[in-house]
Design an enzyme around this catalytic site. Structure first.
Site, PDB file in Angstrom:
ATOM      1  N   SER A   1       0.827  -1.211   0.000  1.00 57.34           N
ATOM      2  CA  SER A   1       0.000   0.000   0.000  1.00 57.34           C
ATOM      3  C   SER A   1       0.861   1.261   0.000  1.00 57.34           C
ATOM      4  CB  SER A   1      -0.896   0.025   1.236  1.00 57.34           C
ATOM      5  OG  SER A   1      -1.650  -1.157   1.332  1.00 57.34           O
TER       6      SER A   1
HETATM    7  N1  SAH Z   1      -0.567  -5.007   4.117  1.00 58.90           N
HETATM    8  C1  SAH Z   1       0.227  -5.290   2.924  1.00 58.90           C
HETATM    9  C2  SAH Z   1      -0.492  -4.956   1.623  1.00 58.90           C
HETATM   10  C3  SAH Z   1      -1.644  -5.846   1.419  1.00 58.90           C
HETATM   11  S1  SAH Z   1      -2.118  -6.173  -0.251  1.00 58.90           S
HETATM   12  C4  SAH Z   1       1.566  -4.610   2.975  1.00 58.90           C
HETATM   13  O1  SAH Z   1       1.869  -3.907   3.957  1.00 58.90           O
HETATM   14  O2  SAH Z   1       2.358  -4.818   2.050  1.00 58.90           O
HETATM   15  C5  SAH Z   1      -3.443  -7.278   0.172  1.00 58.90           C
HETATM   16  C6  SAH Z   1      -2.987  -8.688   0.504  1.00 58.90           C
HETATM   17  O3  SAH Z   1      -4.134  -9.386   0.966  1.00 58.90           O
HETATM   18  C7  SAH Z   1      -2.462  -9.466  -0.691  1.00 58.90           C
HETATM   19  O4  SAH Z   1      -1.186  -9.944  -0.418  1.00 58.90           O
HETATM   20  C8  SAH Z   1      -3.470 -10.598  -0.852  1.00 58.90           C
HETATM   21  O5  SAH Z   1      -2.891 -11.809  -1.290  1.00 58.90           O
HETATM   22  C9  SAH Z   1      -3.987 -10.735   0.567  1.00 58.90           C
HETATM   23  N2  SAH Z   1      -5.287 -11.389   0.709  1.00 58.90           N
HETATM   24  C10 SAH Z   1      -6.412 -11.265  -0.048  1.00 58.90           C
HETATM   25  N3  SAH Z   1      -7.418 -12.027   0.451  1.00 58.90           N
HETATM   26  C11 SAH Z   1      -6.914 -12.642   1.557  1.00 58.90           C
HETATM   27  C12 SAH Z   1      -7.461 -13.554   2.516  1.00 58.90           C
HETATM   28  N4  SAH Z   1      -8.721 -14.003   2.440  1.00 58.90           N
HETATM   29  N5  SAH Z   1      -6.678 -13.962   3.531  1.00 58.90           N
HETATM   30  C13 SAH Z   1      -5.392 -13.536   3.644  1.00 58.90           C
HETATM   31  N6  SAH Z   1      -4.824 -12.674   2.765  1.00 58.90           N
HETATM   32  C14 SAH Z   1      -5.572 -12.232   1.740  1.00 58.90           C
END
Ligand code: SAH
Length: 220
Positions: free
Chosen positions: A58
């Site tokens: 993000s």
């Molecule tokens: N917080 C992260 C950015 C998140 S991007 C950072 O600091 O870099 C969103 C993430 O959520 C992605 O890696 C995606 O694979 C994950 N994601 C999506 N659905 C999910 C679920 N049901 N359980 C766990 N992770 C999930």
């Protein structure tokens, strides 16, 4: 890479960064260790960056805004859904300190490994537990949590996350469809009542899994 302080100053000037604990954490955690090597020179631009598998780390202003909304405290036990690069988890680990703990769930196996490497190099692995699984179910094994943060867009608030929140706890989650979401702050009162507050519009990658987009489109 020395534009880190410039970026933080700008986030303070614009009113997004407000509290000392979040400012100090953002000054301390090296974002360049959480992006692919070839993108390190862009680590302190205020933009999301690709981390592979169609996912992104993000933008710093979004991390700042969500962390301020979550209001983590020293000693908190926090659940993050969507580990991605591990950067948000590192910011939280910095704030909760050695007496707190961060549990973070990621559904893409390769990103679990990416985040583990990044968190280890940055020195936060002792305060962060990374779980490979469907975070839309929360993580019952370590519940309840003082705070829960979801960094992917949910079509609606997964009930298990509300259930796994301590009374007095707080959940920050982007809620909406593919095009736009609204950052939503859920507070569980000490008497168990739940309050919802809608904040700014935002755009995140979708939350998948049982209580994620697939459930809403009937494709489970
Ligand atoms: N917080 C992260 C950015 C998140 S991007 C950072 O600091 O870099 C969103 C993430 O959520 C992605 O890696 C995606 O694979 C994950 N994601 C999506 N659905 C999910 C679920 N049901 N359980 C766990 N992770 C999930």
């Amino acid at each position: 890479m020395d534009n880190k302080e410039e970026l933080i100053k700008e986030l303070i000037r614009s009113g997004i960064l407000r509290s000392k604990k979040v400012i100090d954490a953002m000054l301390k955690v090296p974002r360049e260790l959480f992006v692919p090597e070839e993108l390190r020179k862009y680590a302190y631009l205020d933009t999301p960056l690709p981390i592979g598998y169609g996912q992104t780390i993000s933008a710093p202003h979004m991390v700042a805004l969500m962390t301020e909304a979550l209001d983590p405290d020293r000693g908190d036990r926090i659940l993050e859904v969507g580990t991605g690069s591990g950067y948000q988890a590192a910011i939280l680990a910095e704030i909760v300190g050695p007496e707190g703990h961060v549990y973070t769930v990621e559904i893409i196996k390769e990103l679990v490994e990416f985040a583990r490497t990044n968190l280890m190099r940055a020195g936060y692995l002792d305060r962060v537990t990374i779980i490979h699984g469907d975070g839309s179910l929360g993580y019952e094994e370590a519940a309840p949590y003082d705070k829960i943060i979801v960094t992917a867009a949910a079509p609606r608030i997964p009930q298990p996350l509300i259930d796994q929140l301590k009374p007095g706890g707080r959940l920050v989650i982007p809620v909406g469809d593919f095009h736009i979401q609204y950052l939503t702050i859920v507070s569980k009162e000490v008497d168990g009542r739940v309050r919802y507050e809608t904040s700014i519009p935002c755009i995140f990658v979708p939350l998948v899994g049982k209580y994620g987009v697939r459930a809403s489109s009937g494709l489970t």
